[in-house]
Write a protein that holds these residues in place. Structure first.
Motif, mmCIF file in Angstrom:
data_model
loop_
_atom_site.group_PDB
_atom_site.id
_atom_site.type_symbol
_atom_site.label_atom_id
_atom_site.label_comp_id
_atom_site.label_asym_id
_atom_site.label_seq_id
_atom_site.Cartn_x
_atom_site.Cartn_y
_atom_site.Cartn_z
ATOM 1 N N VAL A 14 0.843 -1.205 0.000
ATOM 2 C CA VAL A 14 0.000 0.000 0.000
ATOM 3 C C VAL A 14 0.877 1.254 0.000
ATOM 4 C CG1 VAL A 14 -1.721 1.303 1.322
ATOM 5 C CG2 VAL A 14 -1.853 -1.202 1.210
ATOM 6 N N ASN A 15 1.976 1.178 0.728
ATOM 7 C CA ASN A 15 2.879 2.328 0.829
ATOM 8 C C ASN A 15 4.300 1.830 1.062
ATOM 9 O OD1 ASN A 15 3.639 4.993 0.863
ATOM 10 N ND2 ASN A 15 3.110 5.330 3.010
ATOM 11 N N ARG A 16 5.241 2.460 0.392
ATOM 12 C CA ARG A 16 6.647 2.050 0.527
ATOM 13 C C ARG A 16 7.515 3.293 0.651
ATOM 14 N NH1 ARG A 16 8.229 -2.150 -3.689
ATOM 15 N NH2 ARG A 16 7.765 -3.640 -2.015
ATOM 16 N N LYS A 17 8.386 3.273 1.650
ATOM 17 C CA LYS A 17 9.310 4.392 1.854
ATOM 18 C C LYS A 17 10.654 3.818 2.267
ATOM 19 C CE LYS A 17 9.568 8.855 4.220
ATOM 20 N NZ LYS A 17 8.917 9.739 5.232
ATOM 21 N N GLU A 18 11.709 4.283 1.603
ATOM 22 C CA GLU A 18 13.041 3.740 1.856
ATOM 23 C C GLU A 18 13.419 3.909 3.327
ATOM 24 O OE1 GLU A 18 17.533 3.957 -0.012
ATOM 25 O OE2 GLU A 18 15.875 4.883 -1.090
ATOM 26 N N GLY A 19 13.964 2.807 3.894
ATOM 27 C CA GLY A 19 14.390 2.841 5.291
ATOM 28 C C GLY A 19 13.305 2.451 6.273
ATOM 29 N N TYR A 20 12.098 2.192 5.760
ATOM 30 C CA TYR A 20 10.974 1.823 6.621
ATOM 31 C C TYR A 20 10.364 0.502 6.135
ATOM 32 C CZ TYR A 20 11.153 6.618 8.368
ATOM 33 O OH TYR A 20 11.568 7.795 8.935
ATOM 34 N N PRO A 21 9.644 -0.196 7.020
ATOM 35 C CA PRO A 21 8.929 -1.391 6.562
ATOM 36 C C PRO A 21 7.848 -1.014 5.546
ATOM 37 C CG PRO A 21 8.990 -1.278 8.972
ATOM 38 C CD PRO A 21 9.457 0.046 8.458
ATOM 39 N N ASP A 22 7.521 -1.958 4.664
ATOM 40 C CA ASP A 22 6.408 -1.755 3.739
ATOM 41 C C ASP A 22 5.082 -1.833 4.494
ATOM 42 O OD1 ASP A 22 8.104 -1.562 1.595
ATOM 43 O OD2 ASP A 22 7.829 -3.627 0.922
ATOM 44 N N VAL A 23 4.087 -1.073 4.012
ATOM 45 C CA VAL A 23 2.713 -1.234 4.497
ATOM 46 C C VAL A 23 2.050 -2.243 3.560
ATOM 47 C CG1 VAL A 23 0.513 -0.113 4.979
ATOM 48 C CG2 VAL A 23 2.663 1.142 5.338
ATOM 49 N N THR A 154 -6.588 -1.871 10.838
ATOM 50 C CA THR A 154 -6.281 -1.230 9.550
ATOM 51 C C THR A 154 -6.369 -2.140 8.333
ATOM 52 O OG1 THR A 154 -3.920 -1.751 9.633
ATOM 53 C CG2 THR A 154 -4.633 0.275 10.764
ATOM 54 N N GLN A 155 -6.431 -3.456 8.535
ATOM 55 C CA GLN A 155 -6.355 -4.455 7.470
ATOM 56 C C GLN A 155 -5.007 -4.401 6.749
ATOM 57 O OE1 GLN A 155 -8.772 -6.622 7.715
ATOM 58 N NE2 GLN A 155 -7.755 -7.985 6.265
ATOM 59 N N CYS A 156 -4.036 -3.772 7.377
ATOM 60 C CA CYS A 156 -2.669 -3.696 6.847
ATOM 61 C C CYS A 156 -1.689 -4.053 7.951
ATOM 62 C CB CYS A 156 -2.352 -2.290 6.335
ATOM 63 S SG CYS A 156 -3.298 -1.801 4.883
ATOM 64 N N ILE A 157 -0.445 -4.315 7.537
ATOM 65 C CA ILE A 157 0.599 -4.628 8.514
ATOM 66 C C ILE A 157 1.924 -4.047 8.033
ATOM 67 C CG2 ILE A 157 1.217 -6.862 7.467
ATOM 68 C CD1 ILE A 157 1.493 -7.955 10.336
ATOM 69 N N LEU A 158 2.732 -3.591 8.955
ATOM 70 C CA LEU A 158 4.080 -3.104 8.636
ATOM 71 C C LEU A 158 5.024 -4.293 8.613
ATOM 72 C CD1 LEU A 158 4.124 -0.015 11.020
ATOM 73 C CD2 LEU A 158 4.263 0.105 8.528
ATOM 74 N N GLN A 159 5.690 -4.495 7.476
ATOM 75 C CA GLN A 159 6.581 -5.651 7.342
ATOM 76 C C GLN A 159 7.795 -5.313 6.490
ATOM 77 O OE1 GLN A 159 6.231 -9.324 8.356
ATOM 78 N NE2 GLN A 159 5.265 -7.999 9.885
ATOM 79 N N ASN A 160 8.984 -5.736 6.965
ATOM 80 C CA ASN A 160 10.168 -5.688 6.122
ATOM 81 C C ASN A 160 10.147 -6.889 5.183
ATOM 82 O OD1 ASN A 160 11.674 -3.355 7.159
ATOM 83 N ND2 ASN A 160 11.756 -4.529 9.071
#
Length: 465
Positions: A14-23, A154-160
């Motif tokens: 859903v969202n990707r930012k360098e240095g952070y986990p993907d949503v 949120t139906q989402c999860i933060l994951q590397n």
């Protein structure tokens, strides 16, 4: 060039930012009574609803008794956890497959059999063996309670994004060798930590020749080599299994789904971080001897000595394991007398497993020195076993067929193996106390467990086929 894992992962970011986990968006969230209560309490404290109750499936499985399921649960903590699940599902509008519901069962068995689990999905659950669903060509992995709350909200999860591993098994399996033997062999070769940081794709002719139920066994135990999860590319075997199931797409929608599912495969030339290749001919019926699933040997092999260990840094834990199991280095397990046989768990409690066991034991009788428990993975498996007369076969063999649940896999309910007793088990873990305080567990396939039930000792099933 993309791997199957790349395609699935990238299509759900859903969202990707360098240095952070993907949503990462989650298509299906399974919950049960053990890891969900604190998550719901977190929502309640913050005044947050469940974002997508229609994409959340609840069942009671870990703590439930397998006898007298129509009666109130005797054990206080188990009763409290199941009652809390009921209350939370009612409050937050989530459908619950409770005890006695026709769809109740072990969470990783009911998803596939109901057609909820489908290729191309992202699937999570507060349970490490969520990797089972990867057999359908899905990204499926276990999560912690704080992450359960995150997905509910949120139906989402933060994951590397993990690294990727490919494990190929090619060739024809030998007599008496099942998918459980394949995965125990793989873990014995790469160790219980060999998959740390990786998501595994299983491939090769020995894998694609397996049924869906056998593929689920392989993916189920990916976590036992330390991997984040495992998956197998969907094919005609997958499509045929899903077709017609209760919550699967129907008619024209199914044909559209299959057209998409056929694109879910790794591109030729795609690169993995690590690749292993094994020959199916090298695999014999397997059994574990220690206290992690990587401590496995072929049924005719000896327990290694300290000098024979691949990694000498493991010498201390190796000695401790054998002391707990009361076994000698360099000895064979063949002929070792047993006390219990457990056939069940999310690894091996599907109808195919029960049919295999019933076919093998028909007309035979269990040894006097063993108690044998057969625990179906769901109400549907239980009812199908009864329809097919498998219950009569088990009764005549002296086995006890009970109701569905996680049972003696994890010692979290009434079905425990007593201290010091030996159990050959079709489950997935053999840690100290896993099946009860002081219990000693040998992991094996349903066929090897059935052979042990008849002889009362560790047996090479090939001699009885």
């Amino acid at each position: 060039m993309s791997t199957l894992f790349d395609k699935l992962w990238n299509s759900h970011v859903v969202n990707r930012k360098e240095g952070y986990p993907d949503v990462l968006y989650i298509d299906r969230h399974f919950i049960h009574e053990v890891t969900s209560p604190q998550a719901f309490e977190g929502l309640r404290k913050r005044g947050i609803p469940v974002a997508r109750p229609d994409r959340t499936t609840a069942t009671a499985d870990h703590n439930v008794p397998t006898k007298d399921q129509h009666l109130p649960i005797k054990e206080a903590l188990s009763r409290f956890q199941v009652e809390t699940l009921r209350k939370n599902c009612k409050e937050f509008g989530i459908e619950l497959y409770d005890l006695l519901h026709p769809f109740q069962g072990i969470v990783h068995i009911i998803g596939p059999e109901l057609g909820i689990t489908q290729p191309g999905m992202t699937i999570v659950c507060g349970d490490s063996h969520t990797s089972t669903h990867g057999a359908f060509g899905a990204i499926a992995f276990g999560i912690g309670t704080s992450e359960v709350e995150q997905v509910l909200a949120t139906q989402c999860i933060l994951q590397n994004k993990p690294k990727q591993m490919r494990i190929e098994v090619n060739g024809k399996l030998g007599k008496g060798v099942l998918s459980k033997d394949i995965i125990l062999y793989i873990i014995s070769q790469i160790s219980s930590s060999g998959g740390n940081g990786y998501f595994v794709e299983y491939a090769g002719s020995a894998i694609t020749s397996l049924s869906m139920e056998a593929r689920m066994t392989i993916c189920n135990m990916s976590i036992e080599m330390g991997a984040r999860g495992g998956l197998i590319a969907p094919d005609q075997t997958t499509f045929d299994y899903v077709k017609g199931r209760r919550f699967a797409p129907q008619g024209e929608e199914f044909e559209k789904a299959v057209a998409y599912w056929k694109t879910l495969k790794t591109d030729e030339g795609a690169v993995y971080d690590k690749v292993y290749t094994f020959d199916a001919a090298d695999i014999e019926p397997m059994i574990t001897y220690g206290t992690n699933p990587g401590m496995g040997i072929g049924i005719t092999e000896r327990i290694p000595t300290v000098e024979e260990l691949k990694d000498h840094s493991e010498a201390t834990s190796f000695k401790k394991s054998l002391e707990y199991m009361s076994l000698e280095p360099g000895s064979q397990l063949l002929g070792k007398q047993l006390d219990y046989v457990f056939i069940g768990s999310c690894t091996n409690a599907r109808i195919e497993d029960l049919r295999l066991v019933a076919d093998f034991v028909k007309g035979k009788r269990k040894a006097d020195n063993v108690e044998v428990l057969i625990i179906p993975g769901s109400k549907q498996v239980e009812e199908q076993a009864i329809r097919e007369g498998l219950d009569r076969v088990f009764t005549e063999a002296g086995f006890e067929l009970r109701g569905p649940g996680c049972s003696a896999c994890l010692g979290m309910n009434e079905d425990k193996v007593p201290a010091g007793k030996y159990c050959i088990s079709t489950s997935n873990r053999n840690f100290e106390g896993r099946q009860g305080p002081g219990a000693r567990t040998f992991l094996a396939s349903p066929l090897s467990a059935a052979a042990a039930a008849i002889t009362g000792r560790v047996t090479d099933v090939r001699e009885l086929i």
